[in-house]
Design a protein around this motif. Structure first.
Motif, PDB file in Angstrom:
ATOM      1  N   GLY A 178     -10.049  -5.232   1.227  1.00  0.00           N
ATOM      2  CA  GLY A 178      -9.841  -6.151   0.106  1.00  0.00           C
ATOM      3  C   GLY A 178      -9.478  -7.553   0.544  1.00  0.00           C
ATOM      4  O   GLY A 178      -9.609  -8.502  -0.229  1.00  0.00           O
ATOM      5  N   GLU A 233       0.346  -7.374  -5.484  1.00  0.00           N
ATOM      6  CA  GLU A 233      -1.002  -6.846  -5.281  1.00  0.00           C
ATOM      7  C   GLU A 233      -0.823  -5.491  -4.599  1.00  0.00           C
ATOM      8  O   GLU A 233      -0.179  -5.389  -3.559  1.00  0.00           O
ATOM      9  N   ASP A 283      -7.835   0.202   2.429  1.00  0.00           N
ATOM     10  CA  ASP A 283      -8.289  -0.480   1.208  1.00  0.00           C
ATOM     11  C   ASP A 283      -7.809  -1.927   1.187  1.00  0.00           C
ATOM     12  O   ASP A 283      -8.543  -2.827   0.782  1.00  0.00           O
ATOM     13  N   ALA A 284      -6.574  -2.126   1.602  1.00  0.00           N
ATOM     14  CA  ALA A 284      -6.028  -3.485   1.635  1.00  0.00           C
ATOM     15  C   ALA A 284      -6.810  -4.352   2.611  1.00  0.00           C
ATOM     16  O   ALA A 284      -7.151  -5.496   2.304  1.00  0.00           O
ATOM     17  N   THR A 303       0.850  -1.193   0.000  1.00  0.00           N
ATOM     18  CA  THR A 303       0.000   0.000   0.000  1.00  0.00           C
ATOM     19  C   THR A 303       0.887   1.244   0.000  1.00  0.00           C
ATOM     20  O   THR A 303       2.076   1.175   0.302  1.00  0.00           O
ATOM     21  N   ARG A 341      -2.698  -1.849  -3.296  1.00  0.00           N
ATOM     22  CA  ARG A 341      -3.908  -1.100  -2.932  1.00  0.00           C
ATOM     23  C   ARG A 341      -3.471   0.305  -2.526  1.00  0.00           C
ATOM     24  O   ARG A 341      -2.365   0.499  -2.027  1.00  0.00           O
TER      25      ARG A 341
END
Length: 126
Positions: free
Chosen positions: A121, A110, A117-118, A90, A112
């Motif tokens: 998610g 990945e 948000d992570a 992030t 974010r």
């Protein structure tokens, strides 16, 4: 060197906290050849734990990263894959975002926008 540090040399600042769904490591300062072992040490503690579903590396306050630092992020990715731990980056912005794009690693990690948000998610499969 992936991108130049600011005028003042900073050391790596790492704060580790445990959430019910993930371990979050907030990185600040410089992730370079001198400080990469500090990140490796923090991650070593994470890998010793059992049942860690996810690891979030918050790069919001990271101001510099060289190839040793980038290598440590790749190492974290490989270890997380081997252990079945979801890894999310992030706060990837500016030069760090550019470096990940140029190296093709943007598609590997990945990413974010924020830790919040992570965390939201993590409820969805990746």
């Amino acid at each position: 060197m992936l991108f130049a540090p600011g005028d003042a040399r900073l050391t790596l600042i790492a704060a580790l906290r445990h959430d019910s769904d993930a371990i979050i490591i907030e990185l600040g300062g410089e992730l370079d050849v001198d400080s990469a072992p500090t990140l490796r040490e923090h991650l070593g503690r994470v890998w010793e734990l059992s049942g860690v579903p996810a690891l979030v590396l918050d790069l919001t306050d990271l101001v510099f990263c060289d190839t040793a630092g980038l290598g440590e992020l790749v190492r974290a990715f490989k270890r997380s894959q081997a252990r079945g731990v979801r890894l999310v980056l992030t706060g990837v912005a500016g030069p760090m975002r550019r470096v990940l794009e140029l190296t093709g690693l943007r598609e590997v990690f990945e990413i974010r926008p924020t830790t919040a948000d992570a965390m939201s998610g993590l409820l969805r499969p990746f």
